[in-house]
Design an enzyme around this catalytic site. Structure first.
Site, PDB file in Angstrom:
ATOM      1  N   ARG A  76       0.837  -1.219   0.000  1.00  0.00           N
ATOM      2  CA  ARG A  76       0.000   0.000   0.000  1.00  0.00           C
ATOM      3  C   ARG A  76       0.860   1.253   0.000  1.00  0.00           C
ATOM      4  NH1 ARG A  76      -4.794   0.571  -1.478  1.00  0.00           N
ATOM      5  NH2 ARG A  76      -5.551  -1.120  -0.154  1.00  0.00           N
ATOM      6  N   ARG A 102       1.698  -6.541  -9.615  1.00  0.00           N
ATOM      7  CA  ARG A 102       2.106  -5.866  -8.371  1.00  0.00           C
ATOM      8  C   ARG A 102       2.265  -6.863  -7.215  1.00  0.00           C
ATOM      9  NH1 ARG A 102      -3.080  -2.587  -5.755  1.00  0.00           N
ATOM     10  NH2 ARG A 102      -4.575  -4.322  -5.849  1.00  0.00           N
ATOM     11  N   HIS A 172       0.195   3.620 -10.316  1.00  0.00           N
ATOM     12  CA  HIS A 172      -0.821   4.044  -9.340  1.00  0.00           C
ATOM     13  C   HIS A 172      -0.154   4.824  -8.189  1.00  0.00           C
ATOM     14  CE1 HIS A 172      -3.978   3.591  -6.286  1.00  0.00           C
ATOM     15  NE2 HIS A 172      -4.743   2.924  -7.089  1.00  0.00           N
ATOM     16  N   ASP A 216     -12.959   9.351  -6.290  1.00  0.00           N
ATOM     17  CA  ASP A 216     -12.429   8.239  -7.101  1.00  0.00           C
ATOM     18  C   ASP A 216     -12.878   8.486  -8.534  1.00  0.00           C
ATOM     19  OD1 ASP A 216     -12.448   4.587  -6.702  1.00  0.00           O
ATOM     20  OD2 ASP A 216     -11.471   5.920  -8.154  1.00  0.00           O
ATOM     21  N   GLU A 275      -2.937   9.055 -10.595  1.00  0.00           N
ATOM     22  CA  GLU A 275      -2.515   7.825 -11.248  1.00  0.00           C
ATOM     23  C   GLU A 275      -2.401   8.002 -12.762  1.00  0.00           C
ATOM     24  OE1 GLU A 275      -5.301   4.839  -9.799  1.00  0.00           O
ATOM     25  OE2 GLU A 275      -5.457   6.028  -7.954  1.00  0.00           O
TER      26      GLU A 275
END
Ligand code: TA6
Length: 304
Positions: A76, A102, A172, A216, A275
C-alpha cells in the site's frame, strides 16, 4: 532471497554512491538508491517504487504505516504497477484487483549511473505458467526507474506472443501531502471524467480539484500534467506522463480508509493518488511483437 543471492546482486549490479540491494520491510529484496539528488527505495516484489525523496524536501511518495510487505499482498503505497487490468477484472471478480504484476517477483535487469548524477534501475517480468493461468498471453515487462532531480518511471510492455493483446493499467502513484483538505490539484480543468462513486453520467471538471470527501475519478482523454499545490509543505508536485490518455484521482476518505486493513484510519489525510493510467475507454492494444510504453515523470518545485 538468500543472503548469497543478495551479495551476488550487489557484486554484479550494485554501484557505489548510487544503488545497493538490501532486505527491506518484510525481508523483501529492495534496491536502495542514494545519490547527489535524492534517495529512493524500489521493491523487487511488485516492481514497485516505494519511496522517493529529493534532498531538501519531505518524502514525495506516500506509503501506509499499516502496509503488508508479504507475498500475495499488494504493498500500500509508492507506485504500484497495475497491469494487465485496471481495477476489478472486467469479467471475473475472483481475480485480483489491478492485475497480478504488483504481487509478482520481478528481477533486476540492469543498473546505471547517469552522467547527470541520476541513478537508473531496470526491473523485468515475463509471463509464466501462473500468469498465463490468469491471463492467456505472453509478455515481457520492463520497468525503467530513473532517480534524480526528477523521478521517471516507465513501463515498457512487449508482446512476445503470437496474437495481439489488449490491456488496461496504471502507475498508481501515492503522494504525500500536508493535509488532503489543504491542497489543490491543477491540470484537469475542463476534462470529462467518470465518477466511480456515481456510475453512469460523465462529468466535466471545473477548475482545480479540492477534496473534501471520498474521491475516485477517472479523467478521460487527457495527456495533461497534473500539479499538486501544497502550501502546507511549501511545494508543488508535478506529474507529467506519456503513453496515457486517462488520469485517476483517488482519496478514500474516512469510511473507506476504515474498511482497509492496510490503511490507517487517519492516513487519508496525508495522501492523494494521481494515477498515470490506461483505464476505461483508454485500453491499449499491442500487436504480435509490438511494444507500448507508459511513463510518469514526477518533479518537485519548492515555494520561493
Ligand atoms: O485507483 C483508484 C482505485 O481503483 C480505487 O477504486 C481503490 O480501489 C484504489 O484503486 C486502491 O485499490 P487497491 O486494490 O490497491 O486497494
Amino acid at each position: 532471497m538468500r543472503p548469497v543471492e543478495l551479495s551476488d546482486l550487489n557484486a554484479q549490479l550494485g554501484i557505489p554512491k548510487h544503488v545497493a540491494f538490501v532486505l527491506g520491510p518484510g525481508g523483501l529484496p529492495t534496491a536502495e538508491v542514494q545519490n547527489d539528488h535524492a534517495t529512493a527505495t524500489i521493491s523487487m516484489y511488485g516492481g514497485q517504487v516505494l519511496a522517493y525523496q529529493p534532498h531538501g524536501t519531505a518524502p514525495v511518495l506516500w506509503a501506509s504505516k499499516h502496509s503488508y510487505y508479504q507475498p500475495g499482498k499488494a504493498i500500500r503505497g509508492g507506485i504500484p504497477v497495475c497491469w494487465p487490468w485496471f481495477g476489478p477484472h472486467p469479467t471475473d471478480s475472483e481475480l485480483p484487483a489491478h492485475g497480478f504484476v504488483r504481487t509478482s517477483q520481478w528481477a533486476i535487469s540492469g543498473t546505471r549511473a547517469a552522467a547527470d548524477g541520476a541513478t537508473e534501475v531496470r526491473l523485468e517480468l515475463s509471463d509464466a505458467e501462473q500468469t498465463r493461468a490468469l491471463w492467456p498471453h505472453s509478455f515481457h515487462l520492463e520497468l525503467i526507474v530513473v532517480v534524480g532531480p526528477v523521478l521517471s518511471v516507465e513501463l515498457v510492455v512487449r508482446n512476445t506472443g503470437e496474437q495481439q493483446l489488449t490491456y488496461t493499467g496504471a502507475l498508481h502513484s501515492y503522494f504525500t501531502v500536508s493535509d488532503i483538505t489543504n491542497i489543490a490539484i491543477d491540470g484537469l480543468d475542463g476534462v470529462q471524467y467518470i465518477d466511480q462513486l456515481q456510475p453512469g453520467p460523465r462529468f466535466i471538471q471545473k477548475g482545480a480539484i479540492a477534496i473534501s470527501s471520498e474521491t475516485d475519478r477517472i479523467y478521460l482523454d487527457t495527456a495533461g500534467t497534473c500539479v499538486i499545490e501544497d502550501a502546507g509543505l511549501g511545494r508543488r508536485i508535478s506529474i507529467g506522463k506519456a503513453g496515457s490518455r486517462s488520469t485517476v484521482v483517488w482519496n478514500p476518505w474516512v469510511a473507506k480508509a476504515q474498511r482497509m486493513r492496510d490503511f490507517g484510519d487517519e492516513e487519508y489525510r496525508e495522501m492523494v493518488c494521481i494515477e498515470t493510467t490506461n483505464a476505461a475507454d483508454d485500453r491499449v492494444t499491442v500487436p504480435e511483437g509490438g511494444t507500448s510504453r507508459l511513463q510518469a515523470t514526477i518533479a518537485v518545485e519548492l515555494d520561493a
